[in-house]
Write an enzyme that holds these catalytic residues in place. Sequence first.
Site, PDB file in Angstrom:
ATOM      1  N   GLU A 106       1.076  -1.135  -0.199  1.00  0.00           N
ATOM      2  CA  GLU A 106      -0.156   0.317  -0.065  1.00  0.00           C
ATOM      3  C   GLU A 106       1.085   1.328  -0.116  1.00  0.00           C
ATOM      4  OE1 GLU A 106      -3.213  -2.802   0.738  1.00  0.00           O
ATOM      5  OE2 GLU A 106      -1.155  -2.012   1.953  1.00  0.00           O
ATOM      6  N   THR A 107       0.030   2.436  -0.949  1.00  0.00           N
ATOM      7  CA  THR A 107       0.961   4.026  -0.848  1.00  0.00           C
ATOM      8  C   THR A 107      -0.220   4.685   0.579  1.00  0.00           C
ATOM      9  OG1 THR A 107       2.164   3.849  -2.484  1.00  0.00           O
ATOM     10  CG2 THR A 107       1.634   6.315  -2.248  1.00  0.00           C
TER      11      THR A 107
END
Length: 268
Positions: A51-52
């Site tokens: 994830e970002t």
Amino acid sequence: MTQENGILPYFHVDAFADRPFTGNQAAVMPLESWLDDAVLQAIGEENNFAETAFYLPDPTGEADYELRWFTPTIEIGLCGHATLASGHIILSQNPDKDQVTFRTRKAGVLTMMRDGEGYALELPAYPPAPKERPDVVALIGGTPIETQFHEGRYNVIRYETADEVLALKPDLKALGAMGNEQFICTAPGIDTDALSRVFVPGGGVDEDSVTGSAHAVLTPYWAAQLGRDSFTAYQASGRGGYVNCRLDGQKAWLGGKCVTVVEGLFRL
């Protein structure tokens, strides 16, 4: 240098980790205003972490910040480790603050606070319910003793021993074709109360390193199995990570540490 000229702050954080190269990697990127969704997704793909996380001050005043998460392929509704990583950056930059709140689009307001040398993160508890999933079992393998499901597309596949979970070699391509479902394989732990491995190939993450959202499901599940509200957990990925879990009504509190690995700039 600001967002207006295509320069964004960038942090690489190992979450649920007490040293680099363990736990789960997250990119954390504070914003001044929301970029187009296509740009946010392209950044998530470029970073290529599970994830970002993107956040900016919450204009509604409901929380301190608004927070969103992108895998390399999709935006998701809940991510624990990237929330922990985001809170770590904010609290590290504000030593006078003891907690931070995030407004999210699908998981409500999330709270994170300092807890000793680490942090405690409040997520919604997602208790699963028994459901037969022979299609999933056939693709994951082994001989689970039960399967459960939560409507957020979380599958819990329970095994008798940790060794069975460690030996799994699921058909990731076939699981990915089922869409963005999370497959949480779990058993009693070896040096912790519970152990898990988590597969999300339909969301762009074949095997996740340490999954906060999975522990939002595992916390009510194992609290019921163990007959107590708190327990220790280990996610047995290649990197691995420990999570302290506590059920408090309809909330799952997850405890862990973070390490900032990289601090820099991202150029659009």
